[in-house]
Design a protein around this motif. Structure first.
Motif, PDB file in Angstrom:
ATOM      1  N   ASP C   9      -9.649  63.413  30.015  1.00 42.12           N
ATOM      2  CA  ASP C   9      -8.362  63.162  30.685  1.00 42.12           C
ATOM      3  C   ASP C   9      -7.280  63.198  29.622  1.00 42.12           C
ATOM      4  OD1 ASP C   9      -9.734  62.670  32.962  1.00 42.12           O
ATOM      5  OD2 ASP C   9      -9.445  60.490  32.956  1.00 42.12           O
ATOM      6  N   TYR C  10      -6.105  63.665  29.984  1.00 43.72           N
ATOM      7  CA  TYR C  10      -4.981  63.487  29.078  1.00 43.72           C
ATOM      8  C   TYR C  10      -3.752  63.067  29.862  1.00 43.72           C
ATOM      9  CZ  TYR C  10      -1.734  63.680  25.318  1.00 43.72           C
ATOM     10  OH  TYR C  10      -0.799  63.305  24.387  1.00 43.72           O
ATOM     11  N   ILE C  11      -3.141  61.960  29.424  1.00 50.55           N
ATOM     12  CA  ILE C  11      -1.972  61.418  30.123  1.00 50.55           C
ATOM     13  C   ILE C  11      -0.797  61.345  29.156  1.00 50.55           C
ATOM     14  CG2 ILE C  11      -1.080  59.462  31.460  1.00 50.55           C
ATOM     15  CD1 ILE C  11      -4.021  58.738  32.037  1.00 50.55           C
ATOM     16  N   TYR C  12       0.339  61.933  29.535  1.00 48.16           N
ATOM     17  CA  TYR C  12       1.543  61.819  28.726  1.00 48.16           C
ATOM     18  C   TYR C  12       2.244  60.505  29.037  1.00 48.16           C
ATOM     19  CZ  TYR C  12       1.384  66.719  27.249  1.00 48.16           C
ATOM     20  OH  TYR C  12       1.020  67.915  26.681  1.00 48.16           O
ATOM     21  N   GLN C  13       2.741  59.820  28.012  1.00 43.87           N
ATOM     22  CA  GLN C  13       3.486  58.576  28.148  1.00 43.87           C
ATOM     23  C   GLN C  13       2.836  57.596  29.117  1.00 43.87           C
ATOM     24  OE1 GLN C  13       7.664  58.930  28.405  1.00 43.87           O
ATOM     25  NE2 GLN C  13       7.743  60.918  27.453  1.00 43.87           N
ATOM     26  N   PRO C  14       1.575  57.227  28.828  1.00 39.79           N
ATOM     27  CA  PRO C  14       0.873  56.338  29.772  1.00 39.79           C
ATOM     28  C   PRO C  14       1.587  54.993  29.892  1.00 39.79           C
ATOM     29  CG  PRO C  14      -0.391  56.617  27.728  1.00 39.79           C
ATOM     30  CD  PRO C  14       0.764  57.563  27.658  1.00 39.79           C
ATOM     31  N   ASN C  15       1.443  54.360  31.050  1.00 37.74           N
ATOM     32  CA  ASN C  15       2.027  53.045  31.338  1.00 37.74           C
ATOM     33  C   ASN C  15       3.546  52.990  31.211  1.00 37.74           C
ATOM     34  OD1 ASN C  15      -0.643  52.146  31.602  1.00 37.74           O
ATOM     35  ND2 ASN C  15      -0.737  51.852  29.379  1.00 37.74           N
ATOM     36  N   GLU C  19       5.119  58.336  33.157  1.00 37.15           N
ATOM     37  CA  GLU C  19       3.713  58.709  33.012  1.00 37.15           C
ATOM     38  C   GLU C  19       3.406  60.006  33.751  1.00 37.15           C
ATOM     39  OE1 GLU C  19       0.612  55.623  33.389  1.00 37.15           O
ATOM     40  OE2 GLU C  19      -0.131  56.842  35.046  1.00 37.15           O
ATOM     41  N   HIS C  20       2.580  60.851  33.105  1.00 39.23           N
ATOM     42  CA  HIS C  20       2.266  62.127  33.731  1.00 39.23           C
ATOM     43  C   HIS C  20       0.839  62.526  33.362  1.00 39.23           C
ATOM     44  CE1 HIS C  20       2.396  66.257  34.931  1.00 39.23           C
ATOM     45  NE2 HIS C  20       2.257  66.674  33.691  1.00 39.23           N
ATOM     46  N   VAL C  21       0.000  62.668  34.371  1.00 39.00           N
ATOM     47  CA  VAL C  21      -1.385  63.068  34.117  1.00 39.00           C
ATOM     48  C   VAL C  21      -1.436  64.583  33.978  1.00 39.00           C
ATOM     49  CG1 VAL C  21      -3.738  63.052  34.987  1.00 39.00           C
ATOM     50  CG2 VAL C  21      -2.219  61.122  35.454  1.00 39.00           C
ATOM     51  N   VAL C  39      -7.021  80.605  32.098  1.00 40.57           N
ATOM     52  CA  VAL C  39      -5.927  81.077  32.942  1.00 40.57           C
ATOM     53  C   VAL C  39      -5.478  79.985  33.897  1.00 40.57           C
ATOM     54  CG1 VAL C  39      -6.526  83.520  32.844  1.00 40.57           C
ATOM     55  CG2 VAL C  39      -7.537  82.077  34.595  1.00 40.57           C
ATOM     56  N   GLY C  40      -4.226  80.048  34.260  1.00 44.79           N
ATOM     57  CA  GLY C  40      -3.663  79.079  35.196  1.00 44.79           C
ATOM     58  C   GLY C  40      -2.180  79.315  35.276  1.00 44.79           C
ATOM     59  N   ARG C  41      -1.585  78.765  36.310  1.00 47.35           N
ATOM     60  CA  ARG C  41      -0.130  78.902  36.466  1.00 47.35           C
ATOM     61  C   ARG C  41       0.605  78.102  35.406  1.00 47.35           C
ATOM     62  NH1 ARG C  41       3.175  78.845  41.832  1.00 47.35           N
ATOM     63  NH2 ARG C  41       4.519  79.827  40.306  1.00 47.35           N
ATOM     64  N   THR C  42       1.894  78.341  35.294  1.00 48.69           N
ATOM     65  CA  THR C  42       2.733  77.493  34.457  1.00 48.69           C
ATOM     66  C   THR C  42       2.616  76.073  34.998  1.00 48.69           C
ATOM     67  OG1 THR C  42       4.227  79.359  34.617  1.00 48.69           O
ATOM     68  CG2 THR C  42       5.028  77.434  33.426  1.00 48.69           C
ATOM     69  N   GLY C  43       2.371  75.111  34.104  1.00 54.41           N
ATOM     70  CA  GLY C  43       2.265  73.732  34.550  1.00 54.41           C
ATOM     71  C   GLY C  43       0.871  73.328  34.992  1.00 54.41           C
ATOM     72  N   SER C  44      -0.119  74.216  34.799  1.00 53.77           N
ATOM     73  CA  SER C  44      -1.476  73.871  35.220  1.00 53.77           C
ATOM     74  C   SER C  44      -2.198  73.037  34.174  1.00 53.77           C
ATOM     75  CB  SER C  44      -2.265  75.138  35.510  1.00 53.77           C
ATOM     76  OG  SER C  44      -2.286  75.955  34.362  1.00 53.77           O
ATOM     77  N   GLY C  45      -1.582  72.869  32.998  1.00 56.10           N
ATOM     78  CA  GLY C  45      -2.208  72.071  31.944  1.00 56.10           C
ATOM     79  C   GLY C  45      -2.766  72.903  30.802  1.00 56.10           C
ATOM     80  N   LYS C  46      -2.518  74.231  30.852  1.00 55.64           N
ATOM     81  CA  LYS C  46      -3.058  75.119  29.822  1.00 55.64           C
ATOM     82  C   LYS C  46      -2.663  74.699  28.417  1.00 55.64           C
ATOM     83  CE  LYS C  46      -1.055  78.525  31.593  1.00 55.64           C
ATOM     84  NZ  LYS C  46      -0.324  79.773  31.757  1.00 55.64           N
ATOM     85  N   ASN C 219      -6.259  74.536  37.332  1.00 52.41           N
ATOM     86  CA  ASN C 219      -5.289  74.313  38.394  1.00 52.41           C
ATOM     87  C   ASN C 219      -4.931  72.842  38.451  1.00 52.41           C
ATOM     88  OD1 ASN C 219      -3.679  74.760  40.669  1.00 52.41           O
ATOM     89  ND2 ASN C 219      -5.393  74.294  42.038  1.00 52.41           N
ATOM     90  N   ASN C 220      -3.656  72.522  38.337  1.00 56.57           N
ATOM     91  CA  ASN C 220      -3.199  71.127  38.415  1.00 56.57           C
ATOM     92  C   ASN C 220      -3.945  70.189  37.488  1.00 56.57           C
ATOM     93  OD1 ASN C 220      -1.049  70.966  40.102  1.00 56.57           O
ATOM     94  ND2 ASN C 220      -2.326  71.042  41.956  1.00 56.57           N
ATOM     95  N   GLY C 221      -4.276  70.650  36.289  1.00 53.51           N
ATOM     96  CA  GLY C 221      -4.942  69.785  35.326  1.00 53.51           C
ATOM     97  C   GLY C 221      -6.436  69.637  35.541  1.00 53.51           C
ATOM     98  N   CYS C 222      -6.989  70.349  36.522  1.00 49.74           N
ATOM     99  CA  CYS C 222      -8.434  70.294  36.757  1.00 49.74           C
ATOM    100  C   CYS C 222      -9.032  71.687  36.603  1.00 49.74           C
ATOM    101  CB  CYS C 222      -8.739  69.807  38.168  1.00 49.74           C
ATOM    102  SG  CYS C 222      -8.077  68.194  38.525  1.00 49.74           S
ATOM    103  N   ILE C 223     -10.334  71.716  36.333  1.00 49.34           N
ATOM    104  CA  ILE C 223     -11.017  73.001  36.247  1.00 49.34           C
ATOM    105  C   ILE C 223     -11.291  73.497  37.658  1.00 49.34           C
ATOM    106  CG2 ILE C 223     -13.176  74.128  35.612  1.00 49.34           C
ATOM    107  CD1 ILE C 223     -11.810  73.578  33.148  1.00 49.34           C
ATOM    108  N   GLU C 224     -10.795  74.674  37.958  1.00 49.78           N
ATOM    109  CA  GLU C 224     -11.027  75.258  39.273  1.00 49.78           C
ATOM    110  C   GLU C 224     -12.374  75.986  39.253  1.00 49.78           C
ATOM    111  OE1 GLU C 224      -8.734  74.904  41.701  1.00 49.78           O
ATOM    112  OE2 GLU C 224      -9.773  76.094  43.221  1.00 49.78           O
ATOM    113  N   SER C 225     -12.606  76.764  38.189  1.00 50.33           N
ATOM    114  CA  SER C 225     -13.934  77.350  38.020  1.00 50.33           C
ATOM    115  C   SER C 225     -14.132  77.852  36.599  1.00 50.33           C
ATOM    116  CB  SER C 225     -14.153  78.496  39.017  1.00 50.33           C
ATOM    117  OG  SER C 225     -13.243  79.534  38.767  1.00 50.33           O
ATOM    118  N   VAL C 226     -15.381  77.902  36.178  1.00 48.42           N
ATOM    119  CA  VAL C 226     -15.767  78.524  34.913  1.00 48.42           C
ATOM    120  C   VAL C 226     -16.660  79.676  35.295  1.00 48.42           C
ATOM    121  CG1 VAL C 226     -16.890  78.193  32.691  1.00 48.42           C
ATOM    122  CG2 VAL C 226     -15.768  76.273  33.808  1.00 48.42           C
TER     123      VAL C 226
END
Lengths: 265, 275, 288
Positions: C9-15, C19-21, C39-46, C219-226
């Protein structure tokens, strides 16, 4: 560093304080500071603490966030207090520490000055936390407008302020990116002698300045392409609206300030 | 609409010309693509059209007015421009403020301004983001705001200087389909600088620059017919063009150079498979 | 060297209210010497993900193991060693140039990591040749070069560290088609001939599919597929649903199978396979 210090940040919420006109908040802040310098009774100080706490609660900004975010300020406040306690030579001597006398006035004056510092910073932080930076600029511009007649370039200053505010997040991001990119090439500016550490800042500052200049050039071009010819003879989209609530708050603040002044006088 | 006569341009203190002896006429309502490798002079050409760069020699005319240091401000009211980097053209602190910026420069009264801002945000489908800050928008959304800012000023010509090259494919698609829609609905003249031939294929006409001179000026179909010659000017033929070449080499006869894969497949169906 | 993510997990500015996961529950393995595309969209966490690969960011929870180094928990010295072994090239690396000459720029990294400078200098011509620059640029100021050349210098300044792993964030952004092709060829060469692990972060499915042997879809910070790029053709609907546009070749195949009833069972959509399939279909004639 960025995430812990919050002076100048804005947290969007829908609170009563957020909705006030920026001019109301600026006037209130000024009145509050005046009050603070007028009074010298501890009892009224506790009222001021209550007022500030009330404002913080109304703003719906978590108190823990404020406490953590103002960490460097706590040290300054504590230092001010201790300094006065140790070096104030008025009043009755309370006790001595190894032949070094501590006076009661030290506690009183230390408490007063530290409180002023603390309350002022908390209130100013609250202003920026609850007001979008551009609205603060608009508010200031309104107060400065009479000065245009004296030849002060208020409109230019306002545009400069607005663009700087717009670029702060972009440049912070850029700085973060450059420092990481150099760290990936092995740069370490947290270790070594002071001179080496200073030298290690160049790989950060040079690219940052170059990028700032390039951005400025591109932005100037974009502004020109959209017909910008100088800050005068423009109309303004943004408008500040003084609502009933704002009149009430300003009246209330003024009355309270005057009555405190009279009470003490 | 726009005429260039023997136009050359070079930067101060530099020996070689970026553009040399360009002659062009662009008609009202046309969609013109300008393609070429990096450094071919295509962005400079775009900047010559609204006076961000002034020709070293030759004449640029917009609506019969000669573009000069004095007339450029008036001409900019007719020509809107969207740049490459979404981050470097967002002047306002919020979406609405950014769209307002150009209108404030034109000294448009506030009531009209509000109407035009709403209208142009509607046109680019960004109404929901009216009060958002740029840092909360994606690249594609920022470019749509840039387009709205230009539209609010009601220009006759929109110049796009590699406006999609920093976007992801979805953002690119959104911006391109938006431009298509504006071109059809409002009849604005579109001048689009790009190095993507799939994008250029959307235009009525493509001008290819190489080392500051016009290498090709004609229909996109005719440009794609050049096939491997495109490599000489730093361009990559689209996938469909390569398939088309392969098929003709295998002696399949297809009437015309396809602009798009759907066109090629439909054509094959019509020629060979339809009963 | 193998890279293993476990429940990261990685969280920016926790607490804080800000805060942003950015990453959530990532578990995957990047095999040594592989060519992996993320690969992923802009903002997917790449970009958050790629900074975990050399410890610029460390997981808020979970672990990242890179060879023998484990994050979080590595001390300053192994962390620096990690950064030498994992070369990271950010998007628009030309923005980080600062030295007076290209040569100094290239030696900046080796000096920081305390490499043998004599050896490195002997190796300069090779690195320049790899990125397609002439030796004459060595004494020039990087700021007099064109954008494309600056990008190559910046790339060379990381390549010169001879890292085992090369992480590249949108390395071809802003280049024209020819420049783009050359760089992608270089990365393939480094992977195939020099045995380096290459991790390519991109939103361009075409580049990813044409070069990588493993694809990680975010996708959205999660693995969609490998998955392997060859199997990706089968998942194109899923990709479109998360905002990744399939390359032109895949859209082509889709359209021709639907309209012409072409029998498609190739793994890769290339000019050759597509043309062959079309010709076969036409030869089969109208009444199929």
């Amino acid at each position: 560093m960025k995430q812990s210090f919050i002076l100048g940040q804005y947290i969007p919420r829908e609170s009563f304080i957020h909705r006030l006109d920026p001019r109301t908040k600026i006037i209130s802040l000024i009145l509050f500071v005046i009050t603070m310098f007028v009074i010298d009774r501890l009892l009224i100080y506790s009222l001021l603490y209550g007022f500030v706490l009330g404002c913080v609660l109304l703003s719906t900004i978590p108190i823990t966030y404020l406490i953590k975010g103002l960490k460097p300020v706590w040290w300054l406040v504590a230092f001010t207090f201790i300094f006065h306690v140790l070096f104030q030579r008025d009043g009755e001597a309370l006790f001595d520490v190894f032949g070094f006398f501590i006076y009661d006035q030290g506690f009183i004056q230390g408490g007063e000055i530290a409180s002023r510092l603390l309350l002022m910073i908390v209130m100013a932080t609250l202003l920026t936390l609850t007001t979008p930076p551009l609205a603060v600029t608009d508010g200031m511009r309104w107060f400065l407008t009479p000065l245009t007649r004296l030849g002060m370039p208020v409109n230019e200053l306002a545009i400069m302020m607005a663009i700087s505010l717009r670029l702060i997040p972009t440049m912070t991001e850029e700085m973060d990116k450059i420092s990481k990119a150099q760290a990936a090439r092995g740069l370490d500016y947290t270790q070594g002698r002071l001179r080496d550490r200073f030298k290690a800042l160049l790989p950060l500052l040079i690219p940052l300045f170059i990028s700032a200049f390039k951005r400025a050039e591109a932005l100037a071009m974009a502004m020109e392409a959209r017909g910008y010819q100088g800050a005068d003879h423009r109309t303004s989209y943004r408008q500040l609206v003084f609502r009933t609530m704002d009149y009430i708050v300003v009246c209330l603040m003024t009355t309270v300030t005057i009555s405190i002044y009279l009470m003490i006088g | 609409m726009i005429e260039l006569e023997q136009v050359s341009f070079r930067y101060q203190n530099e020996a070689s010309h970026v553009l040399e002896n360009i002659n062009l006429t662009i008609e009202q309502g046309e969609w013109v693509g300008i393609v070429g490798r990096n450094g071919s002079g295509k962005s400079t050409l775009a900047k010559l059209l609204n006076g961000l760069c002034l020709a070293t020699s030759g004449v640029v005319r917009v609506n019969h007015t000669v573009l000069t240091d004095e007339s450029k401000f008036q001409i900019r009211n007719h020509i809107g421009m969207v740049f490459q980097n979404p981050e470097n053209q967002f002047v306002g602190t919020t979406v609405a403020d950014d769209v307002a910026f150009g209108l404030e420069n034109l000294a448009v009264p506030r009531e009209t301004m509000i109407k035009r801002i709403d209208q142009s945000l509607e046109q680019v489908d960004m109404t929901a983001y009216k009060n958002h800050e740029p840092s909360r928008l994606s690249g594609g959304q920022k470019q749509r705001v840039a387009l709205a800012s230009v539209l609010a000023m009601q220009p006759e010509v929109i110049v796009l200087d590699e406006a999609t090259s920093m976007l992801d494919p979805i953002g690119t698609d959104q911006v391109l389909s938006l431009i298509q829609e504006l071109h059809e609905k409002l009849g604005v003249t579109v001048i689009m600088v790009t190095h993507d031939l799939n994008e250029a294929a959307l235009a009525d006409r493509v001008i290819t620059l190489d080392a500051g001179t016009v290498w090709f000026d004609g229909k996109p179909r005719e440009l794609l017919e050049k096939g491997d010659q495109l490599h000489e000017v730093g361009l990559e033929p689209p996938f469909v063009t390569k398939v088309y070449q392969q098929l003709t080499r295998q002696s399949l006869n297809i009437t015309q150079e396809p602009l798009h894969y759907e066109e090629l497949v439909d054509e094959l169906w019509r020629l060979y498979l339809k009963t | 060297m193998e890279i293993v993510f476990k429940d990261v997990d990685y969280i920016y500015q926790p607490n804080t209210p800000l805060e942003h996961v950015a990453l959530q529950g990532l578990s995957f393995t990047i095999p040594s010497q592989s060519f992996t595309a993320i690969v992923g969209r802009t903002g997917s966490g790449k970009s958050t993900l790629l900074q975990q690969l050399n410890g610029l960011l460390q997981p808020t929870s979970g672990t990242v193991t890179i060879g023998k180094t484990r994050l979080p928990g590595a001390k300053a010295k192994p962390l620096k060693e990690l950064r030498r072994r994992v070369g990271l090239v950010f998007q628009y690396p030309e923005h980080q140039l600062f030295e007076e000459t290209v040569k100094q720029e290239l030696l900046f990294g080796p000096k920081n990591f305390g490499l043998d400078l004599g050896q490195v200098e002997a190796w300069l011509p090779q690195v320049l040749q790899d990125v397609g620059l002439d030796e004459s640029v060595l004494e020039r100021s990087p700021f007099t070069l064109s954008g494309g050349q600056m990008k190559r210098v910046a790339l060379a300044s990381v390549l010169i560290l001879d890292s085992e792993v090369l992480v590249l964030d949108e390395p071809t952004a802003g280049l024209d088609p020819v420049g783009k092709k050359q760089l992608l060829q270089l990365f393939r060469y480094l992977n195939e001939e020099k045995g380096k692990m290459v991790v390519l972060v991109t939103h361009n499915m075409e580049d990813a599919m044409a070069n990588a042997d493993q694809l990680l879809v975010l996708n959205n910070g999660c693995i969609e597929s490998v998955t392997s790029p060859k199997r990706l053709i089968e998942k194109r609907d899923q990709l479109e649903a998360i905002g990744l546009a399939p390359p032109e070749s895949i859209k082509f195949v889709d359209y021709m199978t639907q309209t012409l009833g072409v029998n498609w069972n190739e793994h890769e959509a290339t000019v050759d396979t597509v043309s062959q399939a079309l010709i076969k279909r036409i030869k089969a004639g109208a009444n199929k």
